[in-house]
Enzyme design. Structure first.
Site, mmCIF file in Angstrom:
data_model
loop_
_atom_site.group_PDB
_atom_site.id
_atom_site.type_symbol
_atom_site.label_atom_id
_atom_site.label_comp_id
_atom_site.label_asym_id
_atom_site.label_seq_id
_atom_site.Cartn_x
_atom_site.Cartn_y
_atom_site.Cartn_z
ATOM 1 N N TYR A 1 0.822 -1.214 0.000
ATOM 2 C CA TYR A 1 0.000 0.000 0.000
ATOM 3 C C TYR A 1 0.859 1.269 0.000
ATOM 4 O O TYR A 1 0.371 2.358 -0.234
ATOM 5 C CB TYR A 1 -0.943 0.033 1.214
ATOM 6 C CG TYR A 1 -2.048 -1.008 1.174
ATOM 7 C CD1 TYR A 1 -2.228 -1.827 0.068
ATOM 8 C CD2 TYR A 1 -2.920 -1.173 2.238
ATOM 9 C CE1 TYR A 1 -3.227 -2.785 0.027
ATOM 10 C CE2 TYR A 1 -3.929 -2.129 2.207
ATOM 11 C CZ TYR A 1 -4.069 -2.926 1.100
ATOM 12 O OH TYR A 1 -5.060 -3.877 1.064
ATOM 13 N N ASP B 1 -3.071 -17.835 1.530
ATOM 14 C CA ASP B 1 -4.256 -18.486 0.952
ATOM 15 C C ASP B 1 -4.764 -19.581 1.879
ATOM 16 O O ASP B 1 -5.972 -19.737 2.094
ATOM 17 C CB ASP B 1 -3.972 -19.007 -0.464
ATOM 18 C CG ASP B 1 -2.591 -19.626 -0.616
ATOM 19 O OD1 ASP B 1 -1.764 -19.475 0.303
ATOM 20 O OD2 ASP B 1 -2.335 -20.266 -1.647
ATOM 21 N N ASP C 1 -10.672 -8.429 7.956
ATOM 22 C CA ASP C 1 -12.099 -8.307 7.621
ATOM 23 C C ASP C 1 -12.766 -9.680 7.613
ATOM 24 O O ASP C 1 -13.887 -9.844 8.090
ATOM 25 C CB ASP C 1 -12.276 -7.647 6.249
ATOM 26 C CG ASP C 1 -12.510 -6.150 6.385
ATOM 27 O OD1 ASP C 1 -12.037 -5.576 7.384
ATOM 28 O OD2 ASP C 1 -13.162 -5.560 5.502
ATOM 29 N N LYS D 1 3.433 -15.123 1.944
ATOM 30 C CA LYS D 1 3.292 -15.841 0.671
ATOM 31 C C LYS D 1 4.703 -16.164 0.209
ATOM 32 O O LYS D 1 5.154 -15.774 -0.875
ATOM 33 C CB LYS D 1 2.519 -14.959 -0.328
ATOM 34 C CG LYS D 1 2.144 -15.640 -1.611
ATOM 35 C CD LYS D 1 1.024 -16.659 -1.464
ATOM 36 C CE LYS D 1 0.777 -17.353 -2.792
ATOM 37 N NZ LYS D 1 -0.136 -18.507 -2.665
ATOM 38 N N ASP E 1 -5.174 -6.657 5.916
ATOM 39 C CA ASP E 1 -6.400 -5.939 5.566
ATOM 40 C C ASP E 1 -7.496 -6.949 5.242
ATOM 41 O O ASP E 1 -8.624 -6.898 5.767
ATOM 42 C CB ASP E 1 -6.088 -5.055 4.340
ATOM 43 C CG ASP E 1 -7.205 -4.088 3.997
ATOM 44 O OD1 ASP E 1 -8.168 -3.987 4.783
ATOM 45 O OD2 ASP E 1 -7.114 -3.439 2.945
#
Ligand code: NAD
Length: 356
Positions: free
Chosen positions: A142, A219, A247, A187, A243
């Site tokens: 980001y 994942d 959620d 990852k 992020d």
């Protein structure tokens, strides 16, 4: 005397903050270790109305000079605009995170047994779920270099070892006070920045041999959160993965009005806020659920002031009120008693007054 900066913001912000303050008052009345004063400042839409910008200089100065910041919520249709150079309430939120260097966002996801049926998952998978997602907030993809060149675009995921290390230390420290388990999520099978993340996790773990460290690919983590959420204690991860996972994890509870958050940083001043927004659709109606904000105050006592007993008292009061089947509209169910925002706040305060 602790000094708390109060940024009530917009929409339901002032309503829920008022109830959280009543809870702080009740705690300070019964606990000599917790005496406090508050000072209010503007942020978000109301700051735009009064000063023309979403984060006035005075607000930043007040926050920097305080021991902790309590924030309601910002935003609303009145200030919505798509003008690229426009002034928007969210600039207040992003601005204060940057000013206070809040690099770690903590989102606890604890399932209250009384609310287990509000979740979309089957109850048998939810009993005992108590996850803390620790998300890196100021680095990664980001904030890396991004560009558009003709019909191509790229975003860069950029981390330094020390940025990862400081985030992981927060994760391990939390785990030490909780379930003694960290899942470091990356990852690493694909991304170089994730391989650095994993190296940092192994290195930091040398100082936390009493804590179990698991590496998990993002994942797989997304899948495991739904398959068996009770296996997690602390999940520590980068900005974008955090992020998405926070959620996902937050929805295990089934209710936005029940989720608190804390953002910790290198300035020493941490910020506490509910995870939800300013809920303009119910603002001013005395309907909002104040519990996420009251839980944010409990996080403040725990992480900024090290007042564990006082924080436990708030958490227990919330649990008791829910077990006694008192509900705000958003978590209402058959046979429960529906309370307004102020009535829910008062119920928690009354419960605190009788708990000792
Ligand atoms: P929202 O979280 O404000 O509301 C989503 C839905 O959940 C609404 O139906 C709302 O009534 C309900 N809800 C939220 N909090 C509740 C509570 N405490 N009690 C009962 N119901 C509650 O999200 P949104 O509608 O997407 O955004 C509204 C505004 O809030 C926008 O301007 C957005 O930019 C802003 N926002 C601010 C923050 C923040 O301040 N941290 C976070 C998210 C959104």
């Amino acid at each position: 005397m602790y000094k708390i900066a109060l940024l009530a913001g917009d929409g339901i912000g002032p309503e829920i903050i008022k109830e959280a303050l009543n809870v702080l008052d009740a705690i300070s009345e019964s606990s000599p270790s917790f005496q406090y004063e508050v000072e209010e400042a503007l942020i978000g839409g109301i700051a735009i109305d009064e000063t023309g910008i979403a984060l006035p200089k005075e607000t930043v100065e007040l926050c920097r000079g305080s021991d902790a910041v309590l924030l309601g919520a910002v935003g609303g249709p009145k200030w919505d605009n798509t003008d690229p150079g426009g002034v928007r309430p969210e600039q207040g939120l992003l601005g204060i995170r940057k000013e206070l260097e809040l690099f770690a966002n903590l989102r606890p996801v604890k399932i209250f047994d009384a609310l287990i049926d509000s979740s979309t998952l089957k109850p048998e998978y939810l009993h005992g779920v108590d996850v803390m997602v620790v998300r890196e907030l100021t680095g990664g993809i980001y904030f890396g270099e991004r560009k558009r060149i003709g019909d191509r675009a790229f975003d860069t995921c950029d981390y330094t070892f020390s940025e990862i290390e400081r985030l992981l230390r927060i994760g391990f420290d939390l785990a030490r006070k909780r379930g003694k388990k960290v899942h470091s999520v990356d990852k690493a099978n694909v991304l170089e920045s994730s391989r650095l993340w994993r190296e940092a996790a192994v290195k930091v773990h040398e100082d936390y041999k009493d804590i179990e460290l698991n590496h998990m690919l993002v994942d797989n983590c997304a899948m495991q959160l739904i398959r068996n959420p009770a296996q997690f204690d602390v999940i520590a991860t980068g900005n974008m993965f955090g992020d998405i996972l926070s959620d996902e994890a937050s929805m295990l509870t089934g209710s936005l009005g029940m989720l608190a958050s804390a953002s910790l940083g290198s300035s020493g001043v941490s910020l506490y806020e509910p995870s939800h927004g300013s809920a303009p659709d119910i603002a001013g109606q005395n309907q909002a659920n104040p519990l996420a904000t009251i839980m944010s105050v409990s996080l403040m006592l725990r992480y900024s002031f090290d007042l564990m007993d006082e924080a436990d008292r708030i958490d227990n009061a919330i649990e008791e009120v829910l077990n006694n089947r008192f509900r705000t509209a958003d978590i209402m169910e058959d046979g429960a008693t529906r309370l307004s925002t102020t009535e829910m706040g008062k119920k928690i305060v009354d419960t605190l007054k009788t708990d000792r």
